[in-house]
Design an enzyme around this catalytic site. Structure first.
Site, short mmCIF file in Angstrom:
data_model
loop_
_atom_site.label_atom_id
_atom_site.label_comp_id
_atom_site.label_asym_id
_atom_site.label_seq_id
_atom_site.Cartn_x
_atom_site.Cartn_y
_atom_site.Cartn_z
N ASP A 1 -4.28 1.20 -9.10
CA ASP A 1 -5.63 0.61 -9.39
C ASP A 1 -6.01 0.61 -10.94
O ASP A 1 -6.48 -0.54 -11.36
CB ASP A 1 -6.62 1.85 -8.93
CG ASP A 1 -6.34 2.21 -7.62
OD1 ASP A 1 -5.57 1.29 -6.77
OD2 ASP A 1 -6.52 3.47 -7.18
N SER B 1 -11.70 1.03 -5.88
CA SER B 1 -11.09 1.56 -7.27
C SER B 1 -12.48 1.61 -8.14
O SER B 1 -12.31 1.31 -9.24
CB SER B 1 -10.17 0.79 -7.97
OG SER B 1 -9.00 0.90 -7.12
N GLU C 1 -6.72 10.55 -14.68
CA GLU C 1 -7.13 10.61 -13.19
C GLU C 1 -5.97 11.88 -12.85
O GLU C 1 -6.46 12.90 -11.89
CB GLU C 1 -6.95 9.73 -12.34
CG GLU C 1 -7.42 9.75 -11.05
CD GLU C 1 -8.19 8.45 -10.54
OE1 GLU C 1 -8.48 7.45 -11.18
OE2 GLU C 1 -8.45 8.54 -9.13
N SER D 1 -13.19 4.43 -9.40
CA SER D 1 -12.83 5.32 -10.47
C SER D 1 -12.07 4.64 -11.62
O SER D 1 -12.47 4.75 -12.62
CB SER D 1 -11.98 6.39 -9.93
OG SER D 1 -12.38 6.91 -8.73
N ASP E 1 3.05 2.36 -4.74
CA ASP E 1 3.25 2.53 -6.38
C ASP E 1 3.90 3.70 -6.68
O ASP E 1 4.56 3.71 -7.40
CB ASP E 1 1.91 2.37 -6.91
CG ASP E 1 0.71 3.32 -6.45
OD1 ASP E 1 0.94 3.93 -5.31
OD2 ASP E 1 -0.35 3.07 -6.75
N GLU F 1 0.87 -1.16 0.12
CA GLU F 1 0.10 -0.10 -0.01
C GLU F 1 1.05 1.38 0.07
O GLU F 1 1.96 1.21 0.85
CB GLU F 1 -0.99 -0.08 1.27
CG GLU F 1 -2.41 0.28 0.93
CD GLU F 1 -2.70 -0.63 0.03
OE1 GLU F 1 -3.05 -0.37 -1.31
OE2 GLU F 1 -3.74 -1.52 0.44
N GLY G 1 -16.37 5.03 -2.97
CA GLY G 1 -15.73 5.65 -1.60
C GLY G 1 -15.26 4.52 -0.71
O GLY G 1 -15.23 4.75 0.61
N ALA G 2 -15.22 3.23 -1.38
CA ALA G 2 -14.96 2.06 -0.28
C ALA G 2 -13.59 1.81 -0.39
O ALA G 2 -13.19 0.64 0.05
CB ALA G 2 -15.94 1.06 -0.76
#
Ligand code: GLA
Length: 383
Positions: free
Chosen positions: A172, A126, A160, A128, A36, A33, A122-123
């Protein structure tokens, strides 16, 4: 079924048949996490939840966008006029992809797009990237661009970053574009090399639960950008291109060269997290799926204590799951809420979910939503 619904919805709205339907999934990250944008390692899987797009080209340069999740509007914009800031809200993600393709020199025409998604928003799953990659894959096919899934992921990330204005890394979009069914995707964010790592949890009597806490703390976007800036500052002070270049066995020496406080903690998370990804990969390659559990939990502690991106809800979900017998648990995604993943024996899954639900209820918090994640396929054409 969903394919047909999207196709029919397109026809009802636009009055013509779509040329095809494409989909791209959401993801959970097993481990790795915030590595990237530090050129490091990560290991996502794609979810069965996906964004779908029915699409047809137009020859008048107009891009029309409609989403089932925003039923009352159709966004219309001329492809030649697309510029950062010109489209707002959810439509910026698909429009940004068309802009990124155009900016990269591809001849892209207008289109009618009809989108639907069951990736929770919002969880931290990914939603988006799923929208972006579905549209990128559709445009790739419709215009015969012959771009690879990796190239499409890079373009989606550019959309993005530069069009929507979110400073995310590549995790993502690569996951959504490149994952394969039944496997986790080992990513080296520097080279963008990927390797499919088979992950057959069911064969070993295991499950990977996703527990969506359904909280998203308001300061998340700013805090993400701050963490990123802190990592870049640390790399600069250490004289390396990115924190990925700090070797695990040189961590203490590197930390001693940084000012006490935040930069040391950020650096420690990234360097230990890269090492955790490598340990997880080694265990998966050796077929020891249960062995990765404690490493996931270690990763959560590192996000909580060093990277400071956890929150009360995700901490409670992780602690409760582990106390209820999970093999390991951690928050997944950017942080400040969102979802937790839990590795567990299949026989324990219901008990663990119930324990987390009870713990949330005892605090008067909303019931979290839990489901089982089975590694799904990346972006593809459906019809
Ligand atoms: C978000 C970003 C990704 C990645 C993760 C944290 O999901 O979009 O690029 O940085 O957070 O690993």
């Amino acid at each position: 079924m969903e394919t047909e619904a999207v196709s029919k919805g397109f026809t009802t709205l636009y009055g013509t048949e779509p040329e095809g339907v494409w989909q791209a999934p959401g993801r959970v990250n097993v481990i790795g996490e915030h590595t990237d944008y530090n050129d490091g390692f990560m290991l996502p899987i794609a979810l069965p939840h996906a964004a779908r797009v029915a699409a047809a080209r137009r020859d008048d340069g107009l891009l029309r966008l409609h989403s089932v999740q925003s039923p009352d509007s159709v966004t219309e914009v001329v492809v030649a006029d697309l510029a950062p800031g010109s489209v707002e809200g959810w439509a910026a993600y698909p429009a940004g992809v068309v802009w990124a393709l155009r900016e990269a020199g591809h001849q892209v025409a207008g289109a009618d797009l009809y989108l639907d998604s069951d990736v929770p928003t919002g969880a931290g799953l990914s939603s988006s990237a799923a929208l972006e990659c579905a549209v990128a894959t559709a445009y790739n096919d419709l215009h015969g661009l012959a771009l690879t899934p990796r190239q499409l992921a890079v373009l989606a990330q550019r959309a993005e970053n530069a069009f929507v204005g979110v400073p995310c890394g590549i995790l993502d979009q690569l996951a959504s574009s490149c994952c394969a069914e039944g496997a986790a995707l080992f990513v080296d964010a520097r080279s963008l090399d990927t390797r499919q790592v088979p992950l057959d949890l069911a064969a070993q009597g295991l499950v990977l639960l996703v527990i969506d806490t359904e909280v998203k703390h308001a300061h998340a976007d700013g805090a993400y950008a701050e963490r990123r800036a802190g990592c870049e500052r640390s790399a600069e002070l250490l004289g390396v291109p990115a924190l990925r270049d700090v070797p695990y066995d040189g961590l203490d020496a590197a930390l001693a060269r940084l000012p006490e406080g935040e930069l040391r903690s950020l650096t420690r998370h990234i360097v230990t997290e890269d090492a955790r990804v490598e340990r997880v990969i080694a265990l998966l390659d050796a077929g020891d799926l249960r062995g990765i559990g404690p490493i996931l939990t270690e990763g959560h502690a590192s996000m909580r204590d060093d990277f400071a991106i956890s929150c009360a809800e995700t901490d409670l979900a992780v602690d409760t799951a582990v106390a209820a017998g999970a093999l390991g648990a951690r928050m997944t995604g950017g942080g400040f809420g969102g979802s937790v993943i839990v590795l567990a024996e299949r026989a324990d899954a219901d008990r663990i979910t119930a324990a987390v639900t009870d713990a949330f209820a005892a605090r008067g918090w909303k019931t979290p939503r839990a489901f089982t994640a089975v590694p799904a396929a990346g972006a593809r054409r459906l019809i």
